[in-house]
Design a protein around this motif. Structure first.
Motif, short mmCIF file in Angstrom:
data_model
loop_
_atom_site.label_atom_id
_atom_site.label_comp_id
_atom_site.label_asym_id
_atom_site.label_seq_id
_atom_site.Cartn_x
_atom_site.Cartn_y
_atom_site.Cartn_z
N ARG A 379 0.89 -1.42 -0.22
CA ARG A 379 0.19 -0.37 -0.27
C ARG A 379 1.01 1.03 0.33
N TYR A 421 2.82 -11.64 -8.42
CA TYR A 421 1.47 -11.57 -9.36
C TYR A 421 1.16 -12.55 -9.33
N HIS A 431 -7.14 -12.69 2.54
CA HIS A 431 -7.91 -11.42 2.49
C HIS A 431 -9.00 -11.99 3.39
N ASN B 110 5.16 -1.06 -13.09
CA ASN B 110 5.10 -0.50 -11.46
C ASN B 110 3.73 -2.22 -11.43
N THR B 111 3.35 -1.90 -10.06
CA THR B 111 2.13 -3.14 -9.85
C THR B 111 0.71 -2.76 -10.08
N MET B 150 -4.61 1.40 -5.96
CA MET B 150 -2.94 1.61 -5.49
C MET B 150 -3.41 3.36 -5.35
N SER B 153 -5.66 4.16 -2.36
CA SER B 153 -5.28 3.44 -0.89
C SER B 153 -3.73 4.49 -0.82
N TYR B 154 -3.03 4.92 -1.53
CA TYR B 154 -2.36 6.32 -1.35
C TYR B 154 -2.75 7.35 -0.41
N PHE B 173 -7.44 -12.65 -10.63
CA PHE B 173 -6.36 -12.60 -9.73
C PHE B 173 -6.50 -10.92 -9.57
N ARG B 175 -9.18 -8.77 -9.39
CA ARG B 175 -9.37 -8.49 -8.32
C ARG B 175 -8.91 -8.56 -6.73
N GLU B 176 -8.45 -9.62 -6.86
CA GLU B 176 -7.27 -9.80 -5.50
C GLU B 176 -6.89 -8.37 -5.35
N VAL B 177 -5.63 -8.48 -6.05
CA VAL B 177 -4.67 -6.82 -6.10
C VAL B 177 -5.55 -6.08 -5.30
N ARG B 179 -8.37 -5.59 -4.42
CA ARG B 179 -8.42 -5.90 -2.56
C ARG B 179 -7.38 -5.69 -1.90
N THR B 180 -6.18 -6.20 -2.44
CA THR B 180 -5.34 -5.59 -1.30
C THR B 180 -4.88 -4.08 -1.31
N TYR B 181 -5.49 -3.33 -2.48
CA TYR B 181 -5.42 -2.18 -2.25
C TYR B 181 -6.59 -0.94 -1.47
N GLY B 182 -7.53 -2.46 -0.61
CA GLY B 182 -8.42 -2.09 -0.43
C GLY B 182 -9.62 -1.14 -1.57
#
Lengths: 457, 457
Positions: A379, A421, A431, B110-111, B150, B153-154, B173, B175-177, B179-182
């Motif tokens: 994050r 990834y 999660h 970048n991610t 991203m 989230s920042y 996946f 979606r999961e990225v 979600r990782t960033y909320g």
């Protein structure tokens, strides 16, 4: 006047290291030699050459040459994705409110997603130079397999990968990346080898381990004409190639007058950590500096923190030579921890010996804490890290928080080995609150220790 | 003496552009203004501000300021992943045996995996500055959604993403990225909005389109307190932010005395191409240089090569303003082409006008040819490209092969917008021979054209 330190320090192409650093040449007490399990005598060059490429065997056995030249063709390939950036984690520092200065060497900016490519391209180069048709290998998380596929595709070599079954299932897309690069991927244990069939019979339903997959890949290599086995970690040759990580890091730090107080890396087989610390450890061994160094391993597979320092097989099937290392026993099959790349029962002999001499420390951390650190890092730093790398992040954050408490302005360096990834199933479990921790009991470990051979030297 | 050109040209942090370039300021005939569909009058600042952030509306309407300062906080974020490398494709040139010199600007390190982050962070910054609670958006391939997650989230903003259903299913996946960033991710069309329900009723089983997802995101933004809608392409503000791609590229090229003969980029909504060509087009518009520029689109969604230049809705649900652009009709739902980011019925007004004036060309290419080019590129250049980006690779390779035939040493520049790590289902289909091409018939297109509103100006 001190130079302003940028977010990312990129060396120029000209500053790329021209030589690898052989850490063993700087050690007084060398790591113990690999033994032939049949004779319990050190493996000879001839014996090793039936399994490995000849030039790599020479590198494996070379304990005295401090620097070994990187062939031009390998350096040309390195230029495709190196130098890798050394990043000042300004945003993480701010988020933690720490006086510590945090740096990480990021090895994930290439399609294999990790540092593994550094050694893969070297091993493929020597295999090609020797006129081989192809190579076999194992892969855990899939990063090494991907790296080797890329390297083999570049040099036109056939590539057969045995992928630890639990990773194969958790990371279906890794297989497709390898296929894009023309590799042949088999979940391990498989029915293609004697050792695979034997393991499947003994442990039906096993999710596999790096140890099993190594045995299968070795069996195929020695029984196929024009093939050799290559390995992504554990061996000294791999540490040698990975020294490029540390060499670039040190050059970048020296340029800006930065000196790390503590160096942190995750450790499965030890290749990334061994590479990252190489030039720093060389200085420490020469008595020039006294860096603190920390190997981070999963609590579910704690070879350094809870293993024995003993001669053991490198693989579950016992087809490989014996190595003196910190080990949980070659029969130890760790729980299906998501950090596939850290599910190895042993540890490279060099790091084992350095750890034994008290020159570095080790810490074991639990998975859910690791993913918390991973998410926090993603994050603020904008990079979604691999679960393996996140073990180092966890301890780096712990150290930075300690600095907050003590007010110390320590300089923390850690290795960010790769991106996550292809690990989104693990993130999804995290999660959804479905991630569990597993710490083996002493009784669990004893079963593994019971399988360690008794060697009389 | 000419400088040796490295594999990768990295600018230093100090060389990062401090201003964006507003291409419209250099145009004689400006792109036509957005119209209010109810009044058919140009949208006012006040009208646009109910949907978009205020500062972004000012940027959207600004046709005269040639350079707009990049706020310091955005530049700080840029430093986390920029400058992006300009790569000399030495290995691809060698593999093709072409005398052409091939360069690509790589935006995938970048991610979020693409250039989308360049505008996401700017839009999140202005939303935060305006004191908003959050933003809504649509995403096709998922790259924009990831980038926006991203960025939000920042800056601590809530982020609601409507993801085109076929991409949502093909790329679990992603979606999961996010979600990782909320972020909160919903497949579109959904039951959450009036427009979504209406589209589902009319076209049950639809795989969705960017046009549908835009309508849903706009509906939620205008009906929720403290929210605005943000868009990852099409708008002029996005082209403005993306000009950083071209500005960095031009600075890097100028440093080494390189001048491109042809500039190639994929075009869905046009943000990447518009950004890449910005400073080059400015020179062309000023009569200083005469670069060839090529927009590459999928044959399955050929808005430039087969569309009409007309006022049309930007979205399927017809809740957005009307834009004058090359369009297939807002009712056109392209086949489930895997290059999700290129499945848009229209094209940014600026590129539409430049194309209309004959200042750039367009080509439509078929999917299987694109993946062949992608795989060839991945094997020699070591980067697994996104399907979208691979459209540009395909035409760059075509141009390089032409040079081989004619012996011309042209300098080819293309935009490599991102990586394909979340597109492995598409690669799998390609490897398994399950990928098909789809070219709409004239009758198919006519259905879309029939829905284009009749505007009397």
């Amino acid at each position: 006047m001190k130079k302003q330190i940028p977010y990312k320090i990129y060396l120029s192409e000209k500053e790329l290291p021209k030589k690898w650093l052989n850490i063993r040449a700087f050690m007084g007490n060398k790591p113990a030699p690999l033994l032939n399990p049949a004779t319990q005598k050190p493996m000879t060059e001839a014996e090793l050459s039936t399994v490995f490429c000849s030039e790599l065997v020479r590198q494996e056995l070379d304990e005295t040459t401090p620097y070994i030249e990187i062939p031009q063709k390998i350096r040309d390939f390195y230029k495709m994705y190196r130098p890798a950036p050394l990043v000042r984690a300004y945003c993480l520092e701010k988020a933690l409110g720490t006086p510590a200065k945090i740096y990480y060497k990021f090895e994930g900016n290439n399609t294999s997603g990790s540092h593994k490519l550094n050694s893969a391209i070297a091993q493929a180069y020597y295999a090609k130079k020797q006129g081989l048709k192809g190579v076999t290998t194992e892969t855990g998380a899939g990063q090494w397999g991907t790296a080797l596929s890329m390297a083999c595709s570049y040099f036109g070599l056939d590539c057969k990968v045995f992928m630890v079954k639990c990773s194969y299932e958790q990371k279906p897309f890794r297989r497709e990346v390898m296929r894009t690069y023309g590799a042949n991927v088999t979940p391990s244990p498989s029915n293609l080898t004697n050792v695979g069939r034997k393991i499947l019979e003994e442990f039906p339903g096993t999710t596999g381990s790096l140890g099993c997959a190594i045995s299968e890949a070795v069996e195929v290599a020695v029984s196929s004409y024009g093939y050799r086995y290559v390995l992504g970690s554990v061996l000294n040759q791999v540490l040698l190639h990975q020294s490029i990580i540390g060499l670039e890091t040190k050059t970048a730090m020296d340029k800006y007058g930065i000196k790390p107080d503590v160096i942190i890396g995750c450790a499965g087989g030890g290749s990334n950590l061994g590479g990252l610390i190489a030039p720093f450890m060389a200085e420490k061994l020469q008595g020039k500096e006294n860096y603190q160094m920390i190997a981070v391993e999963p609590a579910s597979c704690p070879s350094l923190t809870r293993g024995k320092y003993a001669y053991d097989f490198c693989d579950t099937g016992k087809v490989c030579p014996l190595a003196k290392m910190y080990t949980l026993g070659s029969g130890f099959i760790p729980s299906a921890n998501h950090a596939g790349g850290l599910r190895y029962h042993g540890m490279t002999t060099t790091l084992s010996e350095l750890y034994h001499q008290g020159l570095m420390e080790a810490r074991a951390v639990e998975q859910t804490e690791v993913f918390k650190a991973a998410e926090q890092f993603a994050r603020v730093e904008g990079i979604l890290p691999a679960p393996e790398s996140s073990h180092a992040i966890k301890v780096a954050i712990d150290e930075a928080i300690k600095c907050k408490e003590t007010g110390e302005e320590r300089t923390i360096l850690f290795g960010l080995t790769g991106t996550g990834y292809f690990d989104m199933v693990a993130y999804e479990n995290f999660h959804d609150g479905k991630m569990t921790d597993y710490i083996p009991t002493d009784a669990d470990l004893q079963k593994g220790f019971d399988g360690i051979p008794k060697i009389n030297l």
